[in-house]
Design a protein around this motif. Structure first.
Motif, mmCIF file in Angstrom:
data_model
loop_
_atom_site.group_PDB
_atom_site.id
_atom_site.type_symbol
_atom_site.label_atom_id
_atom_site.label_comp_id
_atom_site.label_asym_id
_atom_site.label_seq_id
_atom_site.Cartn_x
_atom_site.Cartn_y
_atom_site.Cartn_z
ATOM 1 N N GLY A 1 -1.770 12.579 -0.726
ATOM 2 C CA GLY A 1 -2.803 11.947 0.078
ATOM 3 C C GLY A 1 -3.469 10.742 -0.556
ATOM 4 O O GLY A 1 -4.201 10.018 0.115
ATOM 5 N N THR A 2 -3.236 10.502 -1.831
ATOM 6 C CA THR A 2 -3.835 9.333 -2.472
ATOM 7 C C THR A 2 -3.065 8.073 -2.093
ATOM 8 O O THR A 2 -1.906 8.131 -1.657
ATOM 9 C CB THR A 2 -3.883 9.472 -4.003
ATOM 10 N N GLN A 3 -3.730 6.927 -2.271
ATOM 11 C CA GLN A 3 -3.105 5.639 -1.977
ATOM 12 C C GLN A 3 -3.243 4.726 -3.190
ATOM 13 O O GLN A 3 -4.245 4.778 -3.902
ATOM 14 C CB GLN A 3 -3.759 4.979 -0.768
ATOM 15 N N GLU B 1 -2.432 0.534 -4.299
ATOM 16 C CA GLU B 1 -2.023 -0.803 -3.880
ATOM 17 C C GLU B 1 -1.545 -1.570 -5.107
ATOM 18 O O GLU B 1 -2.103 -1.448 -6.191
ATOM 19 C CB GLU B 1 -3.183 -1.554 -3.231
ATOM 20 N N ARG C 1 3.605 0.387 2.933
ATOM 21 C CA ARG C 1 3.285 -0.636 3.936
ATOM 22 C C ARG C 1 3.078 -1.943 3.206
ATOM 23 O O ARG C 1 2.327 -2.007 2.225
ATOM 24 C CB ARG C 1 2.026 -0.258 4.707
ATOM 25 N N GLN D 1 0.890 -1.148 0.000
ATOM 26 C CA GLN D 1 0.000 0.000 0.000
ATOM 27 C C GLN D 1 0.933 1.204 0.000
ATOM 28 O O GLN D 1 1.757 1.347 0.908
ATOM 29 C CB GLN D 1 -0.888 0.024 1.236
ATOM 30 N N GLU E 1 1.377 5.246 0.011
ATOM 31 C CA GLU E 1 0.755 6.540 0.297
ATOM 32 C C GLU E 1 1.576 7.613 -0.417
ATOM 33 O O GLU E 1 2.783 7.704 -0.210
ATOM 34 C CB GLU E 1 0.766 6.819 1.795
ATOM 35 N N LEU E 2 0.908 8.397 -1.246
ATOM 36 C CA LEU E 2 1.580 9.459 -1.980
ATOM 37 C C LEU E 2 1.502 10.771 -1.194
ATOM 38 O O LEU E 2 0.652 10.931 -0.321
ATOM 39 C CB LEU E 2 0.955 9.628 -3.360
ATOM 40 N N THR E 3 2.391 11.696 -1.515
ATOM 41 C CA THR E 3 2.443 12.962 -0.787
ATOM 42 C C THR E 3 1.175 13.800 -0.984
ATOM 43 O O THR E 3 0.885 14.666 -0.171
ATOM 44 C CB THR E 3 3.676 13.790 -1.192
ATOM 45 N N ARG F 1 5.430 -0.670 8.062
ATOM 46 C CA ARG F 1 5.220 0.602 7.372
ATOM 47 C C ARG F 1 6.493 1.421 7.455
ATOM 48 O O ARG F 1 7.077 1.556 8.521
ATOM 49 C CB ARG F 1 4.066 1.356 8.043
ATOM 50 N N HIS G 1 5.023 9.048 0.132
ATOM 51 C CA HIS G 1 5.068 9.434 1.543
ATOM 52 C C HIS G 1 5.437 8.229 2.400
ATOM 53 O O HIS G 1 6.310 8.315 3.261
ATOM 54 C CB HIS G 1 3.737 10.021 1.997
#
Length: 87
Positions: free
Chosen positions: A32-34, A36, A72, A26, A28-30, A82, A69
Motif C-alpha cells: 500500500g505504500t507509494q 516516486e 504510473r 509513481q 505503488e507497492l503491494t 498506469r 503493484h
C-alpha cells in the motif's frame, strides 16, 4: 520475506521501457505504500531476484519486482499511463 515470484515478460517490458526513457514514476507497492522517483534500470541478483532501481528524493532505492503493484508515469508527455503489475 516470501520467496521471489518472477513477473511476466510483458510487465517486465513496461519496466524496461520506463528505464530506457528515464521516466519519473509513481510506484505503488503491494503493502500500500507509494514511492516516486526516476526509473534507472532493472537489476538481477545471483539469487535470481529482480529489482527496479529508482532514484527518489531519499536516494537510490531497489524495489523488488514482485512487491510492485502498479506504476504510473508522472511525465505527462510519455503517454505511458498506469500499468498494474500484480493482482
Amino acid at each position: 520475506m516470501e520467496p521471489y515470484r518472477p513477473i511476466s515478460c510483458d510487465l517486465h517490458d513496461h519496466l524496461e521501457i520506463a528505464c530506457l526513457r528515464r521516466l519519473r514514476l509513481q510506484v505503488e507497492l503491494t503493502d500500500g505504500t507509494q514511492v516516486e522517483g526516476r526509473a534507472l534500470t532493472t537489476v538481477s541478483t545471483p539469487a535470481k531476484e529482480e529489482f527496479l532501481r529508482l532514484e527518489s528524493a531519499d536516494g537510490v532505492r531497489d524495489l523488488r519486482l514482485d512487491q510492485l503493484h502498479a506504476i504510473r508515469a508522472l511525465d505527462d508527455e510519455s503517454g505511458f499511463g498506469r500499468v498494474v503489475l500484480s493482482a
